[in-house]
Design an enzyme around this catalytic site. Structure first.
Site, PDB file in Angstrom:
ATOM      1  N   ASP A   1       0.857  -1.182   0.000  1.00 37.20           N
ATOM      2  CA  ASP A   1       0.000   0.000   0.000  1.00 37.20           C
ATOM      3  C   ASP A   1       0.893   1.232   0.000  1.00 37.20           C
ATOM      4  OD1 ASP A   1      -2.537   1.485   0.354  1.00 37.20           O
ATOM      5  OD2 ASP A   1      -1.683   1.981   2.304  1.00 37.20           O
TER       6      ASP A   1
ATOM      7  N   GLU B   1      -2.291  -1.630  -5.673  1.00 37.52           N
ATOM      8  CA  GLU B   1      -3.554  -1.028  -6.084  1.00 37.52           C
ATOM      9  C   GLU B   1      -3.438  -0.463  -7.500  1.00 37.52           C
ATOM     10  OE1 GLU B   1      -5.707   0.791  -2.212  1.00 37.52           O
ATOM     11  OE2 GLU B   1      -3.738   1.631  -2.639  1.00 37.52           O
TER      12      GLU B   1
ATOM     13  N   ASP C   1      -2.071   1.517   7.310  1.00 36.69           N
ATOM     14  CA  ASP C   1      -1.481   1.190   6.011  1.00 36.69           C
ATOM     15  C   ASP C   1      -1.159  -0.298   5.907  1.00 36.69           C
ATOM     16  OD1 ASP C   1      -1.579   3.845   5.125  1.00 36.69           O
ATOM     17  OD2 ASP C   1       0.280   4.325   6.161  1.00 36.69           O
TER      18      ASP C   1
END
Length: 383
Positions: A181, A264, A360
């Protein structure tokens, strides 16, 4: 296997002048060919091919107004047209339309497809001659494919593309999956609990602001302004190189130790759009949004993903992108989704089951699980 090596060049004043002439000639041929191709298709519907454009270079050299093109190596000019053609092919595949090259761009370059030699910390460039270089290791050997000579901030570099004859890189034997992340307060947090802090650039950015202030005080057209502009460009280049070095090392660390890497699928351009709005509908929290945009661009998420992708795939691993929706609001233990789970930026506390974790790291775990089990992941696997 193709391998790129970048070295610093130390040309003499005369060689700098020759390189500058070749850069100008390559840019002129690129822009003229692009304009001709665009005009022929727009006006008459005629498609002018790459080889037809390359033949026109000979005609341009024979004309009195463009006879200065003879100062440049012929293959440099031909390669310039080839690069323009590649930009067109990229456009047809869904990329952006080719743009004209500006002489005011901070980085200018030319490319040699052949006849370059390397010997005793020197590199031979056609029309230029033997140029001293630094950074070329003795263990770097192979057939030279192309050499790109660039000039930025009055510094010269050569990017050498080699075929070292090795078929593949050492394969990563790990089958472990890891989710990553990216963020602003942390460059990256992974599902194993790793938290990577941003590179400390406070001192360098302070120097950058000082250089910019010095430039603003100089008179336009003066020699002192040219010197100040050069110092500012060098400082910008230094910061960019520090970021690249940091991200290269970080991405290599993940690629060598993880067989499956999940990130992502972020739309970074959309995330960094201006919030100013229009006169009729002015934006809200414009200054805060500007600060956030600056932080995102300074972290270089796009470059990090690009480096990570090719390094993972080159080592036989899998690089997976997943839908980023609600990854930071979802509890990794019970799956409860709520904005209230993240009351503070760095802490995650699930309102349903009470699970606590770094926000996170929790998001990275969701990214990993979504990449392995989710149906909304776009997979990319080594050939």
């Amino acid at each position: 296997m193709l391998k790129a090596v970048k070295v610093r060049l130390y040309p003499s004043n005369e060689q700098c002048s020759i390189i500058a002439d070749q850069i100008d000639a390559a840019r002129y041929v690129y822009n003229r060919s692009l304009a001709l191709r665009k005009f022929a298709y727009t006006k008459f519907g005629i498609k002018v091919g790459k080889f037809d454009l390359q033949k026109r270079v000979v005609t341009l050299k024979d004309r009195e107004k463009t006879a200065w093109l003879k100062k440049a190596d012929s293959q440099v000019l031909q390669q310039s047209i080839s690069n323009m053609d590649k930009a067109y092919q990229h456009f047809f595949k869904g990329g952006g339309y080719p743009k004209f090259k500006s002489k005011h761009h901070s980085c200018q370059s030319i490319q040699y497809p052949q006849r370059v030699k390397i010997e005793n910390s020197k590199i031979y460039l056609p029309k230029v001659g033997w140029v001293k270089c630094k950074g070329l290791r003795e263990d770097v050997v192979g057939k030279i494919k192309t050499v790109t000579v660039s000039r930025e901030a009055n510094l010269y570099h050569a990017a050498i593309l080699l075929d070292d004859g090795v078929n593949t890189l050492p394969v990563c034997t790990s089958t472990e999956a890891i989710g990553i992340d990216v963020g602003v307060s942390l460059v990256a947090a992974d599902s194993n609990g790793g938290q990577i802090k941003p590179l400390d650039l406070v001192r360098e950015l302070t120097k950058l602001r000082l250089r910019a202030q010095q430039l603003s005080r100089k008179s336009k057209g003066s020699k002192n302004r040219a010197k100040a502009k050069s110092r500012l460009a060098k400082q910008n280049l230094r910061i960019a190189n520090m970021r690249k070095d940091f991200l290269h090392k970080l991405s290599l660390q993940y690629a060598e130790n993880q067989g499956i890497v999940v990130v992502e699928d972020l739309k970074i351009k959309n995330m960094t759009k201006s919030a100013k709005g229009t006169e009729e509908k002015p934006g809200k929290n414009v200054k805060q949004k500007q600060g956030l945009n600056r932080s995102i661009t300074q972290q270089s998420w796009g470059l990090f993903f690009e480096l990570l992708e090719y390094k993972v795939i080159a080592r036989g691993g899998r690089f997976i992108k997943v839908d980023p929706q609600h990854t930071s609001q979802t509890c990794n233990v019970c799956g409860h989704v709520s904005k209230e789970n993240r009351l503070k930026q760095e802490k995650f506390v699930c309102k349903a089951c009470g699970h606590k974790d770094n926000a996170d790291v929790n998001a990275a775990k969701n990214i990993r699980d979504r990449g392995i089990h989710g149906s909304n992941a776009s997979h990319q696997t080594a050939a």
